[in-house]
Design a protein around this motif. Structure first.
Motif, PDB file in Angstrom:
ATOM      1  N   GLU A   1     -16.118 -23.360 -81.417  1.00  8.52           N
ATOM      2  CA  GLU A   1     -17.104 -22.916 -82.390  1.00  8.52           C
ATOM      3  C   GLU A   1     -17.774 -24.115 -83.051  1.00  8.52           C
ATOM      4  O   GLU A   1     -17.120 -25.081 -83.449  1.00  8.52           O
ATOM      5  CB  GLU A   1     -16.431 -22.042 -83.448  1.00  8.52           C
ATOM      6  N   VAL A   2     -19.089 -24.055 -83.197  1.00  5.56           N
ATOM      7  CA  VAL A   2     -19.864 -25.112 -83.848  1.00  5.56           C
ATOM      8  C   VAL A   2     -20.200 -24.662 -85.263  1.00  5.56           C
ATOM      9  O   VAL A   2     -20.834 -23.617 -85.452  1.00  5.56           O
ATOM     10  CB  VAL A   2     -21.153 -25.423 -83.063  1.00  5.56           C
ATOM     11  N   ASP A   3     -19.780 -25.440 -86.251  1.00  2.00           N
ATOM     12  CA  ASP A   3     -20.049 -25.122 -87.657  1.00  2.00           C
ATOM     13  C   ASP A   3     -21.252 -25.944 -88.100  1.00  2.00           C
ATOM     14  O   ASP A   3     -21.129 -27.096 -88.510  1.00  2.00           O
ATOM     15  CB  ASP A   3     -18.825 -25.454 -88.511  1.00  2.00           C
ATOM     16  N   ASP A   4     -22.436 -25.357 -87.978  1.00  2.00           N
ATOM     17  CA  ASP A   4     -23.665 -26.085 -88.261  1.00  2.00           C
ATOM     18  C   ASP A   4     -24.759 -25.075 -88.618  1.00  2.00           C
ATOM     19  O   ASP A   4     -24.897 -24.054 -87.938  1.00  2.00           O
ATOM     20  CB  ASP A   4     -24.085 -26.906 -87.036  1.00  2.00           C
ATOM     21  N   PRO A   5     -25.562 -25.331 -89.654  1.00  2.00           N
ATOM     22  CA  PRO A   5     -26.603 -24.365 -90.027  1.00  2.00           C
ATOM     23  C   PRO A   5     -27.688 -24.198 -88.965  1.00  2.00           C
ATOM     24  O   PRO A   5     -28.400 -23.202 -88.962  1.00  2.00           O
ATOM     25  CB  PRO A   5     -27.179 -24.950 -91.324  1.00  2.00           C
ATOM     26  N   MET A   6     -27.819 -25.177 -88.044  1.00  5.96           N
ATOM     27  CA  MET A   6     -28.802 -25.081 -86.957  1.00  5.96           C
ATOM     28  C   MET A   6     -28.152 -24.668 -85.639  1.00  5.96           C
ATOM     29  O   MET A   6     -28.745 -24.837 -84.575  1.00  5.96           O
ATOM     30  CB  MET A   6     -29.527 -26.422 -86.782  1.00  5.96           C
ATOM     31  N   ARG A   7     -26.956 -24.123 -85.712  1.00  5.88           N
ATOM     32  CA  ARG A   7     -26.195 -23.807 -84.502  1.00  5.88           C
ATOM     33  C   ARG A   7     -26.992 -22.965 -83.519  1.00  5.88           C
ATOM     34  O   ARG A   7     -27.082 -23.285 -82.319  1.00  5.88           O
ATOM     35  CB  ARG A   7     -24.905 -23.087 -84.882  1.00  5.88           C
ATOM     36  N   ASP A   8     -27.593 -21.876 -83.983  1.00  6.42           N
ATOM     37  CA  ASP A   8     -28.300 -20.971 -83.077  1.00  6.42           C
ATOM     38  C   ASP A   8     -29.534 -21.641 -82.478  1.00  6.42           C
ATOM     39  O   ASP A   8     -29.828 -21.476 -81.289  1.00  6.42           O
ATOM     40  CB  ASP A   8     -28.691 -19.693 -83.816  1.00  6.42           C
ATOM     41  N   GLN A   9     -30.268 -22.393 -83.302  1.00  6.56           N
ATOM     42  CA  GLN A   9     -31.459 -23.093 -82.808  1.00  6.56           C
ATOM     43  C   GLN A   9     -31.078 -24.154 -81.779  1.00  6.56           C
ATOM     44  O   GLN A   9     -31.748 -24.312 -80.754  1.00  6.56           O
ATOM     45  CB  GLN A   9     -32.207 -23.727 -83.980  1.00  6.56           C
ATOM     46  N   LEU A  10     -29.983 -24.871 -82.033  1.00  8.23           N
ATOM     47  CA  LEU A  10     -29.532 -25.886 -81.082  1.00  8.23           C
ATOM     48  C   LEU A  10     -29.064 -25.245 -79.778  1.00  8.23           C
ATOM     49  O   LEU A  10     -29.311 -25.773 -78.686  1.00  8.23           O
ATOM     50  CB  LEU A  10     -28.412 -26.716 -81.707  1.00  8.23           C
ATOM     51  N   ALA A  11     -28.413 -24.091 -79.886  1.00  6.54           N
ATOM     52  CA  ALA A  11     -27.961 -23.392 -78.684  1.00  6.54           C
ATOM     53  C   ALA A  11     -29.147 -22.935 -77.840  1.00  6.54           C
ATOM     54  O   ALA A  11     -29.129 -23.038 -76.602  1.00  6.54           O
ATOM     55  CB  ALA A  11     -27.085 -22.198 -79.069  1.00  6.54           C
ATOM     56  N   ARG A  12     -30.190 -22.431 -78.507  1.00  3.87           N
ATOM     57  CA  ARG A  12     -31.389 -22.008 -77.778  1.00  3.87           C
ATOM     58  C   ARG A  12     -32.067 -23.205 -77.112  1.00  3.87           C
ATOM     59  O   ARG A  12     -32.575 -23.102 -75.983  1.00  3.87           O
ATOM     60  CB  ARG A  12     -32.367 -21.304 -78.721  1.00  3.87           C
ATOM     61  N   THR A  13     -32.083 -24.333 -77.815  1.00  2.01           N
ATOM     62  CA  THR A  13     -32.689 -25.538 -77.244  1.00  2.01           C
ATOM     63  C   THR A  13     -31.923 -25.998 -76.023  1.00  2.01           C
ATOM     64  O   THR A  13     -32.510 -26.375 -74.996  1.00  2.01           O
ATOM     65  CB  THR A  13     -32.733 -26.660 -78.300  1.00  2.01           C
ATOM     66  N   TRP A  14     -30.601 -25.952 -76.110  1.00  5.81           N
ATOM     67  CA  TRP A  14     -29.769 -26.300 -74.955  1.00  5.81           C
ATOM     68  C   TRP A  14     -30.065 -25.365 -73.781  1.00  5.81           C
ATOM     69  O   TRP A  14     -30.191 -25.797 -72.625  1.00  5.81           O
ATOM     70  CB  TRP A  14     -28.293 -26.195 -75.329  1.00  5.81           C
ATOM     71  N   GLN A  15     -30.164 -24.085 -74.057  1.00  8.45           N
ATOM     72  CA  GLN A  15     -30.357 -23.103 -72.997  1.00  8.45           C
ATOM     73  C   GLN A  15     -31.693 -23.315 -72.280  1.00  8.45           C
ATOM     74  O   GLN A  15     -31.788 -23.175 -71.052  1.00  8.45           O
ATOM     75  CB  GLN A  15     -30.297 -21.688 -73.581  1.00  8.45           C
ATOM     76  N   SER A  16     -32.716 -23.666 -73.030  1.00  4.49           N
ATOM     77  CA  SER A  16     -34.036 -23.827 -72.424  1.00  4.49           C
ATOM     78  C   SER A  16     -34.227 -25.194 -71.789  1.00  4.49           C
ATOM     79  O   SER A  16     -34.935 -25.321 -70.782  1.00  4.49           O
ATOM     80  CB  SER A  16     -35.129 -23.602 -73.479  1.00  4.49           C
ATOM     81  N   ALA A  17     -33.582 -26.239 -72.333  1.00  5.40           N
ATOM     82  CA  ALA A  17     -33.813 -27.598 -71.848  1.00  5.40           C
ATOM     83  C   ALA A  17     -32.813 -28.029 -70.788  1.00  5.40           C
ATOM     84  O   ALA A  17     -33.153 -28.796 -69.879  1.00  5.40           O
ATOM     85  CB  ALA A  17     -33.777 -28.586 -73.021  1.00  5.40           C
ATOM     86  N   GLY A  18     -31.571 -27.592 -70.898  1.00  2.00           N
ATOM     87  CA  GLY A  18     -30.543 -27.998 -69.945  1.00  2.00           C
ATOM     88  C   GLY A  18     -30.146 -29.457 -70.091  1.00  2.00           C
ATOM     89  O   GLY A  18     -30.665 -30.178 -70.959  1.00  2.00           O
ATOM     90  N   HIS A  19     -29.216 -29.907 -69.251  1.00  2.00           N
ATOM     91  CA  HIS A  19     -28.693 -31.269 -69.334  1.00  2.00           C
ATOM     92  C   HIS A  19     -29.786 -32.327 -69.200  1.00  2.00           C
ATOM     93  O   HIS A  19     -29.757 -33.352 -69.885  1.00  2.00           O
ATOM     94  CB  HIS A  19     -27.640 -31.501 -68.242  1.00  2.00           C
ATOM     95  N   THR A  20     -30.741 -32.089 -68.334  1.00  2.00           N
ATOM     96  CA  THR A  20     -31.740 -33.124 -68.048  1.00  2.00           C
ATOM     97  C   THR A  20     -32.849 -33.182 -69.078  1.00  2.00           C
ATOM     98  O   THR A  20     -33.560 -34.191 -69.160  1.00  2.00           O
ATOM     99  CB  THR A  20     -32.353 -32.888 -66.662  1.00  2.00           C
ATOM    100  N   GLY A  21     -32.997 -32.135 -69.892  1.00  2.00           N
ATOM    101  CA  GLY A  21     -34.100 -32.126 -70.847  1.00  2.00           C
ATOM    102  C   GLY A  21     -33.698 -32.088 -72.295  1.00  2.00           C
ATOM    103  O   GLY A  21     -34.545 -32.177 -73.191  1.00  2.00           O
ATOM    104  N   ILE A  22     -32.382 -31.956 -72.584  1.00  2.00           N
ATOM    105  CA  ILE A  22     -31.952 -31.768 -73.970  1.00  2.00           C
ATOM    106  C   ILE A  22     -32.256 -32.977 -74.842  1.00  2.00           C
ATOM    107  O   ILE A  22     -32.653 -32.830 -76.005  1.00  2.00           O
ATOM    108  CB  ILE A  22     -30.440 -31.404 -74.023  1.00  2.00           C
ATOM    109  N   ALA A  23     -32.100 -34.196 -74.321  1.00  2.00           N
ATOM    110  CA  ALA A  23     -32.367 -35.387 -75.135  1.00  2.00           C
ATOM    111  C   ALA A  23     -33.824 -35.427 -75.579  1.00  2.00           C
ATOM    112  O   ALA A  23     -34.125 -35.680 -76.759  1.00  2.00           O
ATOM    113  CB  ALA A  23     -31.999 -36.647 -74.362  1.00  2.00           C
TER     114      ALA A  23
END
Length: 470
Positions: free
Chosen positions: A414-436
């Motif tokens: 579990e990630v305890d962060d106020p931007m958790r959901d936004q970061l998860a969505r960013t990960w899902q759309s960008a993937g390993h090669t685009g997240i940075a």
């Protein structure tokens, strides 16, 4: 022996007691966010001032969310102990500075009345970064639901709603202005609070905004003391060694630092007589703390957790993690700003490494890892930006930043962060090669703090790929 007023005189001699009668002292300070850090820091300095003879500076603590601190301290008449832990025997001191703890959601009117009272001269805050509801650009996020509710006068629920209501009461009753002293780990915390509160008041009540600008001060401050979360084992050890049963006990290190901008509206306790420093400019000390101590702490947290470690002392002792943390402090953070005259950053780094290594103080990495999206701008991104402007890189911070990027994906827990959901969505759309790039590129989520060079993005991608493969 249960700690309260009636048992104070019966405590063992090894437990230091207040040199004043707490119940005979009135309140002069309201503190928002009465957690463990405040009880081991600002309250200790205030207690020391009253031990030295100053009077009527007790603290009315306000819990903005839960009853936990109220339920710990009120049955003990507000008393609690602070134990400093090192390789030597712990030193135990009972603090009498806190007079009461209000639970804001249960009694908002009492909080507003305390802020409006003429007896209140100073308001201090340790509410953590997320309670300031700042946008990625640094201003107040007017779209935050709690902020919007307070602007619609449906609150108060945020610090701005409570402060606005309290200041309006002072204005109407001619109670005078306040010193609003932020003690949170944010760059320019006083100026940040002043800006965000002014933005709020301009919409809430423009005339009150004008009164506040002319009657209140917002000094910046820098605070430093490591205060791990208290465990049941800590409480049992205290009871066994000192005979004190204390539900509100806090445990900390011997080191404590408080740098305060000397800008007060009314009187204040003589904190500087007990170790605090009153200065004209807090910025160099604040920057050193944020970039060196806090920056290294976050690096130890994310790099250490990735290696299966649990404590700061374990992480600093790990050859790879400890080496990166030292490099981050000494070669990257310490060279990213101009220190104040006489500020010895090499000695400061030595002190930090010794403090991190303290085996008697089990500071959990998972505690430091909380709310990373609110912390990394000041702790890492400012250093990255400053050094990038002069053509210098930050390999240690980049490796730590890659660990944070992987951590907030949430695959390890579990990630305890106020931007958790936004970061998860960013990960899902960008993937390993685009997240940075999605986070730190020209159009990235954190671009207001640092827009990474192509080289930095490549390094992040390499670290992410290598970590993912292992």
């Amino acid at each position: 022996m249960k700690l309260n007023h009636s048992t104070l005189d019966h405590l063992p001699s090894l437990v230091r007691r207040p040199d004043y009668v707490p119940s005979q002292q009135a309140c002069g300070i309201v503190h928002l966010g009465v957690g463990a850090f405040h009880r081991a820091h600002q309250a200790v300095y205030t207690d020391a001032a009253m031990n030295a003879g100053e009077r009527n500076w007790r603290i009315l603590g306000v819990s903005l969310r839960t009853r936990s601190v109220h339920d710990q301290l009120i049955p003990q008449d507000g008393l609690y102990s602070v134990s400093t832990k090192s390789e030597a025997a712990p030193e135990v001191r009972v603090i009498g500075a806190i007079a009461n703890v209000l639970v804001a959601p249960e009694n908002p009117a009492a909080v507003v009345a305390a802020l409006a009272s003429a007896a209140t001269r100073v308001v201090t805050l340790t509410v953590t970064e997320k309670a300031y509801h700042q946008s990625t650009g640094g201003g107040l996020d007017m779209n935050a639901p709690a902020v919007a509710a307070d602007l619609s006068h449906r609150g108060p629920t945020t610090i701005y709603g409570y402060l606005a209501a309290g200041l309006r009461g002072r204005w109407r009753e001619s109670a005078g202005g306040l010193t609003l002293l932020s003690c949170d780990n944010m760059a320019n915390n006083g100026k940040s609070l002043a800006r965000s509160l002014n933005d709020f008041l301009e919409l809430y009540d423009p005339a009150l905004a004008d009164w506040t600008r002319h009657n209140c001060s917002f000094p910046s401050s820098m605070v430093d003391r490591i205060v791990p979360a208290t465990t049941d084992a800590d409480r049992r050890a205290l009871s066994e060694t000192s005979g004190v049963e204390d539900s509100g006990a806090v445990f900390t290190e011997p080191f404590s630092q408080w740098i305060i901008e000397d800008s007060f509206v009314e009187s204040r306790p003589g904190w500087e007589q007990h170790g605090a420093q009153l200065v004209n400019d807090v910025a160099p000390y604040e920057t050193a703390k944020l970039r060196m101590l806090n920056g290294a702490h976050s690096a130890l947290a994310y790099l250490g957790l990735a290696r299966g470690l649990s404590l700061v002392s374990e992480a600093i002792a790990d050859p790879q993690v400890g080496r990166l943390a030292s490099r981050l402090m000494r070669e990257e953070a310490a060279t990213s700003f101009n220190p104040a005259p006489g500020q010895d950053l090499r000695h400061y780094a030595d002190e930090l490494e010794a403090r991190f290594s303290n085996p008697a103080l089990p500071h959990r990495l998972i505690q430091i890892a909380m709310d990373g999206s609110q912390k990394i701008p000041q702790r890492w991104l400012d250093t990255l930006s400053a050094r990038q402007e002069t053509g210098r890189d930050c390999p240690a911070i980049l490796q730590a930043l890659a660990s944070w990027i992987l951590y907030v994906r949430g695959t390890s827990g579990e990630v305890d962060d106020p931007m958790r959901d936004q970061l998860a969505r960013t990960w899902q759309s960008a993937g390993h090669t685009g997240i940075a790039s999605a986070l730190f590129g020209e159009s990235g989520l954190f671009r207001e703090h640092w827009s990474a060079s192509e080289t930095a993005i490549e390094h992040l991608n390499t670290h992410i790929r290598e970590s993912a493969e292992t």
